[in-house]
Design an enzyme around this catalytic site. Structure first.
Site, PDB file in Angstrom:
ATOM      1  N   ASP A   1      -5.762  -5.564   1.087  1.00 55.09           N
ATOM      2  CA  ASP A   1      -6.682  -4.466   1.381  1.00 55.09           C
ATOM      3  C   ASP A   1      -7.094  -3.679   0.143  1.00 55.09           C
ATOM      4  O   ASP A   1      -8.203  -3.162   0.075  1.00 55.09           O
ATOM      5  CB  ASP A   1      -6.112  -3.534   2.448  1.00 55.09           C
ATOM      6  CG  ASP A   1      -4.713  -3.027   2.135  1.00 55.09           C
ATOM      7  OD1 ASP A   1      -4.162  -3.388   1.073  1.00 55.09           O
ATOM      8  OD2 ASP A   1      -4.156  -2.265   2.960  1.00 55.09           O
TER       9      ASP A   1
ATOM     10  N   ASP B   1       4.556   4.425  -1.042  1.00 53.72           N
ATOM     11  CA  ASP B   1       5.255   3.692   0.029  1.00 53.72           C
ATOM     12  C   ASP B   1       6.690   3.278  -0.308  1.00 53.72           C
ATOM     13  O   ASP B   1       7.580   3.417   0.523  1.00 53.72           O
ATOM     14  CB  ASP B   1       4.477   2.449   0.462  1.00 53.72           C
ATOM     15  CG  ASP B   1       3.137   2.780   1.092  1.00 53.72           C
ATOM     16  OD1 ASP B   1       3.019   3.872   1.684  1.00 53.72           O
ATOM     17  OD2 ASP B   1       2.214   1.970   0.979  1.00 53.72           O
TER      18      ASP B   1
END
Length: 819
Positions: free
Chosen positions: A59, A447
């Site tokens: 992505d 993350d």
């Protein structure tokens, strides 16, 4: 005679200048710091014609090709420039069913480069690309909701010159010249959908009795049936479409695949995914699996019994229409336990009787092979929107995840061993990095916390305790054992990031922290409150958070305080174009100087080992430096733009640290290095290694232990590093390569190479040869051509050029002496 003397003298000066500009050549090797995956791989696409060939799309981190010889993934999009950074968002990837060397990608991210989008076309496995800018017709969003659905882009299985692509906002398009030009198919009365995922997938019937091209086209639309039809069929190659009724209510199609009987297998969910979207609302927590028979126009519900969660990936054995595997998407159920951690994620089901009976492959037991990426232990397979059999060995199954790709070597085993199949894939968003003299490189990322690297080519320990996204890392310059890490909590270390101790702070989260040079004071500027409200204050503590005091004179959001590397009383911060300085270890700040612009980077760099040395990248206003603690600044000559600046170990024989910038010199943008305080510069990357620029973290930094090694953040390709190759050798490539030149066609070519080494020359900032030349096309959709990078570029011809210029110089001087 005087005119002749001046002419000859000018030639001799030109010869000298040109010789100096090209007198020192450096070989650089580029790769990403080894972390291991770390980002969402939207899909894996196997070749149906060539064994061992796979492609993967992400992505925000570009696309990859599996290299079975090297047993690693090869990055295909490291060539993208900063004004093409959105191309790292790959919306869809399609292979020519007749020739897997031919691939196409639909690329673009809505929030980068004004949403500029393109079709990338390659005839050589992604080593070179032609870039067709289609922004004026339709746009992609590779990081949008529904990015794991697909594929939107397909090649006609009968006529390879015909392609179709679904779009998010503009309906369905067709190309009849192998992707060069596109026309909208008005027969499908559809533009966009409420969730802005538009068309989820386009699937073509490959049966040859249709004639010279596929006539039967099936289109899935990312909307609920209550909004409008979400499944269409064309029987005339896209001229007209008919809505097909009979599918499930309250769900939208995700993926579809033909089995060998000619039936379509379709996964459904109540959202675009890969996670829920409350604004629609689309909870992404319910779904089904259906079989549609085009010949009979019949539907069959083949959903696994007693499981009604959202489904995503689906694959069918090419040799057995009854053997199907499906995956849930956005489900969090128990998967396995490892190293004291329980992993909760998606479930994977298998059937051998066409969907009458299913086996939960996850519930049968999971054994994880980390492949040396230790941090993934205890992390789950999640957002499993893409699932594929190896068409040449159907014991092997591949599933994508929010953290990478997992491979089942034998899907019939019990328990199944799932390998973390990410070697070469680095898809993290780096947010900060420090390099410690005599110590490691320590990073923080989005993350997955960050890592402590003593060797950036090897996987390294992750920070523990984990916080997920960590936004800042700092150390005391004169006592690097002391470090602070920022995320949803604050931690400090007294052993150079080996262990971490939590600091008490309840006012805010994330943001930025710094330690004074002696480590006795910590200044923290929180990014926001826990409910996402802005904070105007910064705070300091001298007892690791037992007591906190508000900093005076620094009322601003998102402050980035930087410590002087020598004087422990001095700290610096930018407030717009005001240089704020503390002379009392952070108790208070006052304005010391003014910069010519407030539009540059907020990341101030204090010169290592030099009190009062401060440098600031000013964006399009260049590069500023101060030697008096920010009271006065001078603009560095020749640098017309600088997005990031950083320091590294000084060159041999030099005292001043090496300076690195991502910037522009002589109208060429890239990574530049100076070893003489900014008087002269060398471009050390080339057009084949641009990585989309410094991305979200917007940092560049030299290694403090190895001269010439440099690190740079990216928008999703991890932390890139370049290192000098002094012996002319080169390790195996980790990327394909691209350079840029003008073309009259509406495309851009990128040339691949077996080498990831660039050869650049030291140049004066006033020279016209600051870097590899670039030129742009005058056409509206410009095209670029790129020579392959080699382990030594430009050596022979440049050497001959030098000899000619040197000869010219001596001849001219002799001539002048005779006069």
């Amino acid at each position: 005679m005087k005119m002749l003397q001046r002419l000859v003298s000018s030639i001799s000066i030109l010869a000298i200048c040109t010789f100096i500009a090209y007198s020192h050549a450096d070989n650089y090797q580029w790769d990403a710091v080894s972390m291991g995956g770390g980002g969402f791989v939207n899909a894996v696409i196997p070749s149906k014609t060539e064994q061992g060939l796979f492609y993967a799309r992400t992505d925000v981190g570009g696309a990859y090709r599996w290299d079975k010889t090297q047993s690693r993934w090869i990055a295909l999009t490291d060539w993208v420039s900063q004004d093409q950074v959105g191309y790292l968002g790959v919306e869809s990837l399609a292979l020519d069913p007749k020739d897997s060397a031919k691939l196409y990608m639909l690329v673009g991210i809505s929030y980068f480069n004004g949403g500029k989008s393109a079709i990338l076309k390659s005839n050589d496995y992604g080593n070179t690309f032609q870039v067709i800018d289609i922004s004026n017709q339709f746009k992609a969003h590779g990081n949008g909701m529904g990015r794991q659905t697909g594929e939107k882009l397909v090649v006609d299985p009968i006529d390879s010159n015909i392609l179709y692509t679904g779009t998010r906002w503009n309906g369905l398009f067709k190309s009849t010249d192998a992707g060069i030009t596109w026309s909208r198919l008005s027969g499908l009365n559809l533009t966009t959908t409420p969730n802005e995922n538009g068309i989820s997938f386009v699937v073509l019937d490959s049966s040859t009795e249709q004639g010279s091209a596929a006539k039967n086209i099936f289109v899935g639309v990312s909307r609920f049936p209550s909004v409008g039809a979400n499944f269409y069929r064309s029987t005339d190659s896209g001229q007209t479409f008919t809505a097909i009724s009979g599918g499930p209510a309250g769900l939208m199609p995700q993926r579809a695949i033909f089995d060998k009987r000619g039936d379509l297998l379709i996964t459904y969910a109540n959202g675009a995914g890969p996670h829920g979207n409350n604004s629609q609302p689309e909870p992404m927590d319910q779904g089904q699996v259906w079989k549609y028979s085009p010949a009979a126009n019949t539907w069959t519900n083949i959903t696994p019994a007693n499981f009604s969660r959202a489904f995503g990936g689906i694959t069918v054995d090419p040799n057995d229409a009854d053997r199907i595997i499906v995956s849930s998407c956005n489900t969090y159920m128990f998967q396995y336990e490892m190293d004291g951690r329980s992993a909760w994620g998606d479930q994977i089901f298998s059937t051998r009787d066409g969907g009458k009976n299913w086996t939960n492959l996850i519930a049968n037991g999971v054994s994880l092979d980390t492949q040396g990426v230790d941090w993934v232990a205890g992390h789950s397979i999640h957002w499993a929107g893409s699932l594929e059999f190896d068409p040449f060995d159907t014991k092997n199954v591949y599933v994508t995840s929010g953290n990478g790709i997992f491979k089942a070597q034998d899907v019939d085993a019990s328990p199944i061993v799932w390998s973390f199949w990410v070697k070469g894939i680095e898809e993290t968003v780096p947010l900060d990095l420090v390099s410690i003299t005599g110590g490691p490189a320590v990073s923080v990322i989005g993350d997955y916390d960050g890592f402590v690297h003593t060797d950036v080519a090897q996987y390294a320990p992750i920070h523990k305790p984990g916080m997920g996204t960590s936004s800042s890392i700092t150390f005391a310059f004169n006592d690097p054992r002391l470090m602070v890490r920022v995320g949803n909590s604050l931690y400090y270390s007294t052993d150079t990031a080996a262990t971490w101790i939590q600091i008490n702070f309840s006012t805010g989260i994330r943001g930025h922290a710094t330690l004074t040079a002696d480590g006795e004071t910590l200044i923290y500027s929180p990014g926001s409150t826990t409910d996402n409200k802005e904070i105007l204050s910064s705070y300091y503590t001298k007892d690791w958070g037992q007591t906190w005091t508000a900093v005076q004179g620094l009322s601003m959001t998102h402050a980035r305080v930087v410590a002087d590397t020598v004087n422990s009383q001095k700290l610096y911060a930018l407030n717009g174009n005001k240089m704020m300085v503390s002379m009392n270890a952070g108790v208070s700040f006052q304005q010391m100087g003014t910069l010519p612009s407030s539009n540059g980077s907020k990341i101030i760099r204090a010169v290592p080992g030099i009190e009062g040395g401060v440098w600031v990248a000013l964006g399009n206003n260049g590069l500023a430096k101060s030697t008096d603690s920010g009271a006065n600044f001078t603009i560095v000559n020749g640098v017309s733009a600088a997005q990031a600046v950083g320091f590294g170990k000084a060159a041999p024989g030099n005292n001043f640290p090496t300076i690195y910038i991502w910037g522009t010199i002589n109208n060429v943008s890239g990574i530049f290095r100076s070893i003489d305080g900014g008087t002269s510069w060398v471009r050390i990357n080339d057009s084949t290694h641009q990585f989309g620029g410094p991305g979200n973290g917007n940092f560049i930094l030299g290694d403090m232990n190895t001269f010439g090694t440099v690190y740079m953040s990216t928008a999703g390709r991890g932390i890139i590093y370049g290192k000098l190759v002094t012996d002319g050798s080169n390790d195996n490539s980790s990327s394909s390569s691209v350079d840029i030149s003008s073309s009259s066609s509406s495309s851009v070519a990128t040339t691949g190479s077996s080498s990831a080494v660039s050869s650049l020359a030291e140049t004066s900032s006033s020279s016209s040869a600051a870097s590899t030349p670039l030129s742009s096309s005058s056409s509206s959709s410009h095209s670029s051509t790129a020579p392959a990078s080699t382990s030594k570029s430009g050596g022979g011809s440049v050497g001959i050029y030098f000899l000619i210029l040197l000869f010219t110089f001596f001849v001219s001087r002799v001539f002048l002496l005779k006069q």
